[in-house]
Design an enzyme around this catalytic site. Sequence first.
Site, short mmCIF file in Angstrom:
data_model
loop_
_atom_site.label_atom_id
_atom_site.label_comp_id
_atom_site.label_asym_id
_atom_site.label_seq_id
_atom_site.Cartn_x
_atom_site.Cartn_y
_atom_site.Cartn_z
N ARG A 67 -11.61 17.17 -22.52
CA ARG A 67 -10.88 15.96 -22.21
C ARG A 67 -9.48 16.04 -22.80
O ARG A 67 -9.30 16.47 -23.92
CB ARG A 67 -11.60 14.73 -22.79
CG ARG A 67 -12.85 14.36 -22.05
CD ARG A 67 -13.49 13.11 -22.61
NE ARG A 67 -14.04 13.34 -23.94
CZ ARG A 67 -13.48 12.98 -25.07
NH1 ARG A 67 -12.33 12.33 -25.06
NH2 ARG A 67 -14.05 13.24 -26.21
N TYR A 195 -12.03 19.11 -15.17
CA TYR A 195 -13.00 19.10 -16.27
C TYR A 195 -13.81 17.78 -16.27
O TYR A 195 -13.23 16.69 -16.19
CB TYR A 195 -12.29 19.27 -17.63
CG TYR A 195 -13.26 19.02 -18.76
CD1 TYR A 195 -14.25 19.96 -19.05
CD2 TYR A 195 -13.26 17.82 -19.47
CE1 TYR A 195 -15.21 19.70 -20.03
CE2 TYR A 195 -14.21 17.56 -20.45
CZ TYR A 195 -15.17 18.51 -20.72
OH TYR A 195 -16.12 18.26 -21.67
N LYS A 204 -16.92 8.67 -18.82
CA LYS A 204 -16.05 8.09 -19.87
C LYS A 204 -15.13 7.01 -19.30
O LYS A 204 -14.89 5.98 -19.94
CB LYS A 204 -15.22 9.20 -20.50
CG LYS A 204 -16.03 10.33 -21.11
CD LYS A 204 -16.92 9.83 -22.20
CE LYS A 204 -17.57 11.00 -22.94
NZ LYS A 204 -18.49 10.51 -23.98
N HIS A 224 -20.33 4.12 -26.94
CA HIS A 224 -20.49 5.58 -26.93
C HIS A 224 -21.74 5.90 -27.77
O HIS A 224 -21.62 6.39 -28.90
CB HIS A 224 -19.23 6.20 -27.53
CG HIS A 224 -19.13 7.68 -27.36
ND1 HIS A 224 -18.33 8.46 -28.17
CD2 HIS A 224 -19.70 8.54 -26.48
CE1 HIS A 224 -18.42 9.72 -27.79
NE2 HIS A 224 -19.24 9.80 -26.77
N SER A 246 -17.88 12.68 -30.49
CA SER A 246 -18.25 13.81 -29.64
C SER A 246 -18.70 15.00 -30.48
O SER A 246 -18.12 15.29 -31.52
CB SER A 246 -17.06 14.23 -28.80
OG SER A 246 -16.58 13.12 -28.09
N CYS A 248 -21.36 15.62 -32.32
CA CYS A 248 -22.03 15.41 -33.61
C CYS A 248 -23.54 15.50 -33.43
O CYS A 248 -24.29 15.08 -34.29
CB CYS A 248 -21.68 14.05 -34.19
SG CYS A 248 -20.13 14.03 -35.07
N ASP A 275 -25.43 9.54 -24.40
CA ASP A 275 -23.98 9.41 -24.54
C ASP A 275 -23.45 7.97 -24.43
O ASP A 275 -22.49 7.64 -25.10
CB ASP A 275 -23.30 10.27 -23.46
CG ASP A 275 -21.84 10.55 -23.76
OD1 ASP A 275 -21.50 10.75 -24.95
OD2 ASP A 275 -21.02 10.55 -22.82
N ARG A 373 -20.54 23.59 -20.64
CA ARG A 373 -21.41 22.42 -20.45
C ARG A 373 -22.55 22.67 -19.48
O ARG A 373 -22.48 23.54 -18.63
CB ARG A 373 -20.56 21.27 -19.88
CG ARG A 373 -19.47 20.77 -20.81
CD ARG A 373 -20.02 19.75 -21.76
NE ARG A 373 -19.05 19.32 -22.76
CZ ARG A 373 -19.10 18.13 -23.35
NH1 ARG A 373 -20.03 17.26 -23.04
NH2 ARG A 373 -18.22 17.81 -24.28
#
Length: 590
Positions: A67, A195, A204, A224, A246, A248, A275, A373
Site C-alpha cells: 500500500r 497492488y 481498505k 481494522h 499490519s 502483527c 482483518d 500475498r
Amino acid sequence: MHKELEKWINKCASMCRPDAIVIIDGQEEQKRQLEKEAFSTGEIIKLNQEKLPGCIYHRTHPNDVARTEHLTYICTKKKKDAGPNNSWMSPGTAYRKAKSIFKDSMKGRTMYVIPFSMGPVGSPFSRIGVELSDSIYVVLNMLIMAKVGKDVLDYLGKDGEFTKCLHGKADLDVNRRLILHFPEDNTIWSVGSGYGGNVLLGKKCLSLRIASFLAKNEGWLAEHMLILGIEKPNGRIEYIAGAFPSACGKTNLAMLLPPEALSKKGYRIWTVGDDIAWMRVDSDGALWAINPETGFFGVLPGTNWETNYNAMMTIQKNAIYTNALLKPDHTVWWEGGDGPPPEKGIDWMGRPWKPGMVDKDGKPVTGANPNARFTAPISQCPSASFRLEHHHGVPISAIMFGGRRASLAPLIYESFNWQHGVYAGATMASERTAAQYGKQGEVRRDPMAMLPFCGYNMVDYLSHWLVMGKKMKKTPKIFFVNWFRRDKKGEFIWPGFRENLRILNWILDRCEGNVEAIRTPLGYTPIYEDVDMDGLDFPKDKWAELFYIDKDEWKNELKERKAFFDIFGNKLPEELLEEHKAFKERLKSL
Ligand code: OXD
Ligand code: MN
C-alpha cells in the site's frame, strides 16, 4: 437497471474509453472465461492444477508491491475533516488530477463492472459497492474477497445506495498513482496501481476508510480488527475482536490451532475474520460484529504448516498467489515457507532465481517479495466459523489492542474500564514491517491500528469510541497485548503463535469473572497460576520478565504519547488527557 449506476458507468467509460464493458455476474463460467483470457495475455499464470487445483499466480509491477500511504488521500471539502492523520486533497483538485490520468487509459482494455456486497447480502450490517476496473486480477480477487454478482445487483434494485469505486491500472507509473477517497461523495478512485491493498476497493478503501466515516455518522464502528471465537471445553463459544497494525500476526491469531494440551481438553478456535470488523450495538445492548469480507488477503512469507496450519489448508485450492517464487513445477515457494528453498525458480520480478543469490550491495535476493500475498476464500479455512453468514454476526465479549514492541509493553494487561481501554488503543504503537511502504523497524503510533485507515479526523474518531462505550449495556472489556517482547539477547520471550490461546483464555476468564488479577499502574495483569500452562514449559521468572515495568522507559513513552497527542491540538477529548495524567501519577507511585 439502476439509473444512477448506469449514468455513473457511462460517465466513467467516457473518461476512460474502454473497448468494452462487462458486468461480472459471479458465475463460475464467466470466471473461467476471464482466467483463460488472462492466461493468454500473461496477466496471470496457471499453477500446477494437480498440486494446487484452481490456483493461479500473478506478479505486480516491481514498484507496486505494498500500500502506498503517501499517495493515499482523504478528499473532504474541508481539510480539517480529514485531520492531521491523513493526507488531504480538495475534491476539486483530486478529481482533476486523477481525471488526467484516467483519461483514455482503458483504450484497448475492457472495463469490468463488479457489483459487490461487504457483508451478507441484505444484512443491516452490510454495504454495497460497485467497482469498475480494467484488471482481470482485480475481478478474480474481488470474487474471493466479497459477495459479487447478480444477487447484489438485484438487491440494489433501481435506487439502492452504493459506493462508487473506480479503479484503473493506467501505466502503473508510481508518479501517476493516486488512491483517493471522497467520503462525502461515497466515492473511491484508485489509479496507477495493481497492488491488492490499493485496488481491491472493497477492502481498505471501502470497508475501513469510507466505512469508518459512515460509522461515525451512523453510530457504529468500522475497525481494522480480526474476529475469532474461542470454544471452551464446555461447548460455549465467546468472541473476541482484536486490532493490530499490519503484519502483527492478525491472520495467524484469527485461525490459530490450539496447543495440543488445550486441544485435548476441548478448546477450539473459530475464525470469523482476519482483518476487518464492523460492529454495532444491537437490540440487546451488546456489541455485535461481522467480518465484511469473504476472503483472506494474507502475507505469504513466514506462513507455513507450523506457523499457520489452517492458512496452509486454506490456500491449497482456488487461491491466488501474488509475488511468490514460481517453481519449475509451477507450484510456489516463499521465504519462511515450508521445506528448503527450491534449487531454482523464477522470482517475484520474473527473473531466474537460485538460493544464495545476492544483489550488488551483497544483500540476499529473496525469491518472493516480503509482502507476497495469498487470496483465498474463508469458507476453505478448516476453522471457518459457522456464523459467517449470520446477518447480525457474533457478540463480542472482549476487545484486544496490540502492537509489535521489542520492549516496554507487557504480554497482556486489562484496562480498568472502557475509557481507559480507549486510551490504551489511542496510544498504540508498533514497529513498521513490510506491509507498509517506508522504513522498517521504526516505531510508529497507530491508534487502534487505524491510522492509515481512518477516513476522517482521528480526534473525532477517538471521541466516537468514547461515545460508543456509553451506548452499550454490555460493554466488552478491553485488553492490550504484545506478543513480541524480547529479552536482553534479542530473543522473543513468549513463544507466541498457538500458545497465545493461553492468554485469550485468560481474557475470557476475566470476562466471566473466574479469576482475580494483579493491579499495576498499566492495568490488571494475570496471576501466573491462573494461566493454563499445561504442556508448555514456561517458568515463572520468564513470566516476570514479560511483565517487568521499566519506569524510565515508560517515562519516555509518556513523553512520546504526549507529543503524539499534541498533533491533534486542543480538540483531543478531555477524557484521554485525564487518562494520560492519571497514568503518569500511577507510574510515579511505583
Ligand atoms: C493488510 C494491511 O493488507 O493491513 O491487511 O496492510
Ligand atoms: Mn490489515
